[in-house]
Design an enzyme around this catalytic site. Structure first.
Site, mmCIF file in Angstrom:
data_model
loop_
_atom_site.group_PDB
_atom_site.id
_atom_site.type_symbol
_atom_site.label_atom_id
_atom_site.label_comp_id
_atom_site.label_asym_id
_atom_site.label_seq_id
_atom_site.Cartn_x
_atom_site.Cartn_y
_atom_site.Cartn_z
ATOM 1 N N VAL A 28 0.865 -1.148 0.052
ATOM 2 C CA VAL A 28 0.056 0.009 -0.123
ATOM 3 C C VAL A 28 0.749 1.276 0.074
ATOM 4 O O VAL A 28 0.411 2.306 -0.137
ATOM 5 C CB VAL A 28 -1.013 0.072 1.072
ATOM 6 N N SER B 145 5.374 2.555 -0.572
ATOM 7 C CA SER B 145 6.741 2.146 -0.773
ATOM 8 C C SER B 145 7.573 3.328 -0.464
ATOM 9 O O SER B 145 7.232 4.336 -1.033
ATOM 10 C CB SER B 145 6.789 1.487 -2.124
ATOM 11 N N SER C 201 12.298 4.422 0.283
ATOM 12 C CA SER C 201 13.399 3.849 0.006
ATOM 13 C C SER C 201 14.075 2.769 0.704
ATOM 14 O O SER C 201 14.676 1.941 -0.160
ATOM 15 C CB SER C 201 14.500 5.072 0.064
ATOM 16 N N ALA D 10 11.971 0.406 2.959
ATOM 17 C CA ALA D 10 10.917 -0.418 3.176
ATOM 18 C C ALA D 10 9.648 -0.156 2.559
ATOM 19 O O ALA D 10 9.475 1.020 1.783
ATOM 20 C CB ALA D 10 10.715 -0.305 4.626
ATOM 21 N N ASP E 74 10.066 13.267 12.468
ATOM 22 C CA ASP E 74 10.022 13.014 10.987
ATOM 23 C C ASP E 74 8.591 13.221 10.590
ATOM 24 O O ASP E 74 7.867 12.656 9.929
ATOM 25 C CB ASP E 74 10.179 11.763 10.542
#
Length: 503
Positions: A126, A128, A130, A132, A283
């Site tokens: 669902v 993607s 860099s 994982a 993040d």
């Protein structure tokens, strides 16, 4: 020879994007600078500003260089602000890998066949990124979960690119005027640690668990549950979260979300993480945030977190309050007291530098002043005084830029200072006022209960130890006197003996 092939790709990228223009002004050797100036460049490279060219080059080089650029964007103490702001735009969305490879990773990591681990597992990812990708699954207990799986061949690629970065860092340190001050090898070593930390999904699981405890039953933030029995270094299983991506403002309005309240929640969540918990999600870009129907944020992706000591928190709060009161002298003294600048720094000199850099900010209405920009100005001043900014403070600045950008996207009229000042003032009063004294006494009471009964005996032992030390010192002095006297007597005896022999 794989490294050589990769090296030629990097050289072609430097040519294609005209990156020699970035390097030339900083080269220590005039001859090398002239050589860089004569290098051929792609005509298309001249159509974009240098920061944009650098960002595009890193994107073309792939995941590791994208991650490196993202890390550099958090280091305005090392690179010019224009480059930091441009590199912050780097995205690491990449094509997904085959779901059957993800299945193999899960089975290797958890030691069981996939059908024994999950009742349902969708081989189509669902999301993607860099390093994982994420799959939807269901446990045998019926719980919907998100399964994050590391890319199977990411480790060799990372090690290869890290080796090239270390090689480049060594030459930068030798050839460039600011090479030693910028500490390129230390920066690459920091990136190495940062990247390998992000590759350990058990660490991410622990980060998620800590944040979840900190915001348990929160009215502002939801943190997914971690299923530790279904986690390993390369597999992470979390509670599936449904929500609207925070960047989709139109959908949020259609769902009846109160955007003004949501924007205030973002600021309060940030300051709660930083000043109350000393542990923050570092993040918080829009791709990692959803919004629940009940007007709460949903946090995702816990690979990067920051932490602050009580010492850092106190002086950070002092700096914020002093900045917005335009008390530049207090900013300067706080920097010196906190150790962010060398202790021999003259407060008046630092005060003048802070005033010069930051006073123009206050020509704007207070609602338009950027907290992140204030921190960036702090780091610029620190760079002038050759100070290496602590990594946790740089992560904080990056997160604050994300949060206030998001807050103003939700509510352009958001007054960050009006939202944050009461929080900071209350926190400072809690830390320094009478309540703080009572709380600290309560916290220290068990230690005092153990120390006080033994205090007379320890004081007596300390006095006895001091007396014994005095006696030992006196004895040593006596021995030294006796030794000197013995040497004198021996010398006199030798002289008398010589006189008798040659009489």
């Amino acid at each position: 020879m794989k490294w050589f092939k990769r090296f030629t790709v990097i050289v072609r990228t430097v040519y294609r994007y005209g990156l020699a223009d970035i390097l030339r002004p900083y080269v220590r050797s005039r001859r090398l600078g002239a050589l860089l100036g004569r290098l051929p460049q792609s005509p298309s490279a001249q159509n974009e500003p240098l920061p944009v060219r650098l960002r595009s080059a890193l994107e073309s080089l792939g995941p590791v260089f994208v991650k490196f650029g993202q890390m550099l964007s958090t280091r305005p103490d090392l690179i010019p602000a224009a480059y930091a702001l441009e590199l912050a735009k780097l995205q690491d969305k990449v094509p997904p890998f085959d779901g059957r490879l993800a299945q193999a990773q899960i089975e290797a990591g958890l030691g069981r066949p996939l059908h024994e681990i999950y009742a349902e597992f969708d081989l189509n990812p669902v999301a993607s990124a860099s390093v994982a990708q994420v799959h939807r699954a269901r446990l045998f207990g019926g719980e919907a979960v998100a399964v994050k799986v590391l890319r199977p061949d990411i480790a060799p690629l990372i090690e290869q690119d890290l080796a090239l970065l270390r090689f480049a860092a060594g030459w930068v340190e030798r050839l460039f005027a600011d090479g030693k001050r910028l500490k390129p090898r230390a920066v690459v070593a920091e990136f190495d640690k940062y990247l390998h930390d992000e590759l350990d999904l058990m660490r991410e699981a622990a980060n998620c668990g800590q944040l979840g405890r900190n915001f348990h039953n929160s009215s502002m933030l939801i943190v997914p549950k971690v299923y530790y029995d279904y986690c390993s270094r390369n597999v992470l299983t979390l509670e599936w979260m449904d929500g609207i991506p925070v960047g989709q403002i139109g959908r949020l309005r259609e769902a009846g979300i109160d955007l003004k309240k949501l924007s205030c929640y973002g600021v309060e969540i940030f300051f709660t993480q930083v000043f109350r918990h000393g542990f923050f999600h570092a993040d918080m870009h829009p791709g990692n945030i959803l919004v629940a129907p009940d007007n709460r944020y949903i946090a995702l992706d816990f690979g990067i977190v920051g932490s602050l000591t009580d010492y850092d928190k106190r002086y950070l709060a002092i700096n914020f309050l002093a900045f917005f009161n335009r008390d530049y002298h207090r900013v300067a003294t706080a920097h010196i007291e906190s150790g962010w600048v060398p202790p021999e720094t003259r407060a008046e000199e630092l005060e003048a530098a802070v005033r010069t850099v930051c006073e123009p900010i206050f020509n704007k209405p207070i609602a338009q002043i950027s907290f992140g920009l204030v921190l960036m100005r702090l780091f610029e001043v620190s760079r002038r005084f050759h100070v290496e900014i602590q990594p946790q403070l740089v992560l904080l600045q990056k997160t604050l830029l994300n949060i206030e950008g998001l807050g103003r996207q939700l509510d352009p009229d958001l007054d960050l200072w009006d939202t944050a000042k009461p929080f900071l003032t209350k926190w400072m009063n809690e830390q320094l006022g009478p309540r703080a004294l009572v709380r600290n006494l309560k916290n220290e009471a068990p230690d005092w209960a153990q120390i006080l009964p033994a205090l007379p005996r320890k004081l007596n032992a300390l006095v006895d130890e001091a007396r014994q030390q005095e006696m030992r010192d006196a004895y040593i002095r006596l021995i030294k006197i006796q030794q000197r006297q013995s040497w004198y007597l021996a010398a006199v005896a030798a002289v008398l003996l010589l006189l008798l022999l040659f009489k």
